[in-house]
Design an enzyme around this catalytic site. Structure first.
Site, short mmCIF file in Angstrom:
data_model
loop_
_atom_site.label_atom_id
_atom_site.label_comp_id
_atom_site.label_asym_id
_atom_site.label_seq_id
_atom_site.Cartn_x
_atom_site.Cartn_y
_atom_site.Cartn_z
N CYS A 22 0.60 -1.36 -0.13
CA CYS A 22 -0.28 -0.26 0.03
C CYS A 22 1.04 1.20 -0.11
O CYS A 22 0.13 1.60 -0.28
CB CYS A 22 -0.98 0.33 1.29
N HIS A 49 -3.69 8.00 3.07
CA HIS A 49 -3.59 6.29 2.30
C HIS A 49 -5.41 6.04 3.15
O HIS A 49 -5.39 6.30 4.09
CB HIS A 49 -3.13 5.26 2.91
N ASN A 83 -9.88 0.28 -0.25
CA ASN A 83 -8.67 0.23 0.67
C ASN A 83 -8.01 0.06 -0.93
O ASN A 83 -7.69 -1.18 -1.21
CB ASN A 83 -7.92 -0.04 1.53
N1 COA Z 1 -18.22 -8.39 10.07
C1 COA Z 1 -18.65 -8.69 11.29
N2 COA Z 1 -18.15 -9.57 12.51
C2 COA Z 1 -17.05 -9.20 12.14
C3 COA Z 1 -16.18 -8.65 11.36
C4 COA Z 1 -17.19 -8.57 9.92
N3 COA Z 1 -16.83 -8.41 8.01
N4 COA Z 1 -14.62 -9.55 10.90
C5 COA Z 1 -14.34 -9.53 12.12
N5 COA Z 1 -15.19 -9.53 12.69
C6 COA Z 1 -15.34 -9.71 14.33
C7 COA Z 1 -14.48 -10.85 14.41
O1 COA Z 1 -15.10 -11.82 14.49
C8 COA Z 1 -14.44 -10.88 16.36
O2 COA Z 1 -15.48 -11.66 17.07
P1 COA Z 1 -15.10 -12.10 18.13
O3 COA Z 1 -15.22 -10.84 19.60
O4 COA Z 1 -16.73 -13.45 18.62
O5 COA Z 1 -14.40 -12.29 18.21
C9 COA Z 1 -15.28 -8.82 16.17
O6 COA Z 1 -15.80 -8.95 15.08
C10 COA Z 1 -13.87 -8.26 16.49
O7 COA Z 1 -12.90 -8.44 15.63
P2 COA Z 1 -11.22 -7.22 15.20
O8 COA Z 1 -10.29 -7.40 14.66
O9 COA Z 1 -11.22 -7.23 17.24
O10 COA Z 1 -12.20 -6.29 14.90
P3 COA Z 1 -11.60 -4.95 14.78
O11 COA Z 1 -12.10 -3.32 15.91
O12 COA Z 1 -9.83 -4.79 15.24
O13 COA Z 1 -12.17 -4.23 13.71
C11 COA Z 1 -10.76 -4.15 11.27
C12 COA Z 1 -11.39 -5.11 11.80
C13 COA Z 1 -9.64 -5.65 10.42
C14 COA Z 1 -11.81 -3.70 10.32
C15 COA Z 1 -9.50 -3.14 11.68
O14 COA Z 1 -8.28 -4.53 12.82
C16 COA Z 1 -8.91 -2.25 10.62
O15 COA Z 1 -9.30 -1.82 10.08
N6 COA Z 1 -7.26 -2.79 10.82
C17 COA Z 1 -6.55 -2.45 10.12
C18 COA Z 1 -6.23 -3.40 8.75
C19 COA Z 1 -5.84 -2.70 7.27
O16 COA Z 1 -6.41 -1.33 7.69
N7 COA Z 1 -5.18 -3.22 6.62
C20 COA Z 1 -4.71 -3.37 5.49
C21 COA Z 1 -3.42 -2.68 5.42
S1 COA Z 1 -2.10 -1.64 4.28
#
Ligand code: COA
Length: 341
Positions: free
Chosen positions: A110, A268, A298
């Site tokens: 990215c 980004h 993204n």
């Molecule tokens: N829909 C519903 N629930 C979801 C889900 C979805 N698409 N994806 C994950 N969950 C669930 C998980 O399973 C978890 O459930 P649990 O509590 O029963 O285990 C819960 O939601 C929380 O998951 P978590 O991973 O802690 O969520 P989060 O708040 O960290 O959000 C992201 C997840 C991926 C949105 C977030 O971490 C993020 O944006 N990170 C940066 C990623 C990024 O930018 N990547 C590219 C970099 S260039």
């Protein structure tokens, strides 16, 4: 003489995949995706990384008013090229007819566009070249496991481009910063072509290969196992909200300007919450942080040049405006670029 951007262009595929459509594919909801990421829809390519790059490049070249023969350099930031070789830049060169241009791809996920922009600037600064076409293009849709709700909701496809020229101008690109931490590569990874040759099979897994009756080698594992993108979302989140403000602060210090003087922070487009957190850390209003991730998700290396092109075409950039670009991605990599428009 200064390096300045004389044209921008972008392209996103027509096919939109909104959150409601994803609800039918995985166990998720529009409300969850919007609340955690700010994303409402994303575009999915049916033509590939090179085609998107060419379309964005043509638009940028048209705005720049530069003939293809005048291009000295084409750098394409991508981690999802259609081919391992030739590189995407060579394919863009052929499509444009930019026969004088040196061409290479740069892989920084990215951060790919920013790293490409900064690299092209070094060539122009040093006097090796006078013009350059820089592209960020990615098709993350082909690296995503569409049954993994933790990642498939985040990414979309697209391309963005900028044409650079060294000339007398008040506009300029630079200073810039590029950072990496290879020790944290596991946080966001996508495997490439698997290592596959008869010698490895001999020594490791005899099951994988058998000699047929005619003596030719047959593989029992025919499918191309490129692997899917894997990510520790929370780690990436923590990394981004720490490093992006840090790199921006260093950039502003090097440029000798304050955050207040910056018209737009072009970041980004990964997650609205990450951008909100950066704005807070920089003590700047969110209105200075334009976003389009609601529509495109993204788009990896394409997100910054797509946003820059939109701002440009909407007439939101005035001559002399100070901009700070910053991005982050797999590697881990991150970086920033200062621009006077
Ligand atoms: N829909 C519903 N629930 C979801 C889900 C979805 N698409 N994806 C994950 N969950 C669930 C998980 O399973 C978890 O459930 P649990 O509590 O029963 O285990 C819960 O939601 C929380 O998951 P978590 O991973 O802690 O969520 P989060 O708040 O960290 O959000 C992201 C997840 C991926 C949105 C977030 O971490 C993020 O944006 N990170 C940066 C990623 C990024 O930018 N990547 C590219 C970099 S260039």
């Amino acid at each position: 003489m200064q390096i300045r951007i004389i044209g921008t262009g972008s392209y996103v595929p027509e096919k939109a995949l909104d959150n409601q459509a994803l609800e039918r594919m995985v166990d998720t909801s529009d409300a969850w995706i919007r609340e955690r990421t700010g994303i409402g829809s994303r575009r999915i390519t049916q033509t590939g990384t090179t085609d998107m790059a060419i379309r964005a490049a043509r638009r940028a070249m048209e705005m720049a008013g530069l003939s293809p023969e005048e291009l000295d350099l084409i750098v394409v930031g991508t981690s999802t090229g259609d081919c391992l070789f030739p590189n995407t830049a060579c394919e863009v060169q052929a499509a444009l007819g930019a026969k004088e241009a040196a061409c290479f791809d740069l892989s920084a996920a990215c951060s790919g566009f920013l790293f490409s922009l900064n690299t092209a600037c070094v060539y122009l600064e040093s006097g090796v070249y006078r013009t350059a076409l820089v592209i960020g293009t990615d098709s993350l849709s082909k690296t995503v496991d569409w049954s993994d709700r933790g990642t498939c909701i985040l990414f979309g496809d697209g391309a963005g481009a900028a044409v650079l020229k060294k000339e007398e101008s008040v506009s300029r690109v630079g200073p810039f910063l590029m950072k990496a931490d290879g020790n944290r590569g596991e946080v966001l990874r996508c495997m490439g072509t698997p290592l596959r040759n008869p010698f490895i099979k001999e020594e490791t897994d005899a099951k994988e290969s058998v000699m047929g009756e005619t003596g030719e080698q047959k593989s029992e594992e025919n499918e191309t196992d490129f692997g899917y993108l894997s990510m520790n979302g929370q780690e990436v989140f923590r990394f981004a909200v720490k490093t992006v403000p840090e790199v921006l602060e260093e950039l502003l210090w090097r440029a000798g300007v304050s955050a207040e003087e910056i018209q737009y922070f072009v970041l980004h487009q990964a997650n609205e919450r990450i951008i909100g957190s950066v704005a807070k850390r920089m003590k700047q209003p969110l209105s200075k942080f334009p976003m389009n991730l609601e529509h495109y998700g993204n788009t990896s290396g394409a997100s910054i040049p797509i946003l820059l092109d939109e701002l440009n075409r909407e007439g939101r950039l005035r001559k002399g405006d100070k901009l700070a670009l910053a991005g982050f991605g797999a590697g881990l990599t991150w970086g920033a670029t200062f621009l006077v428009w």
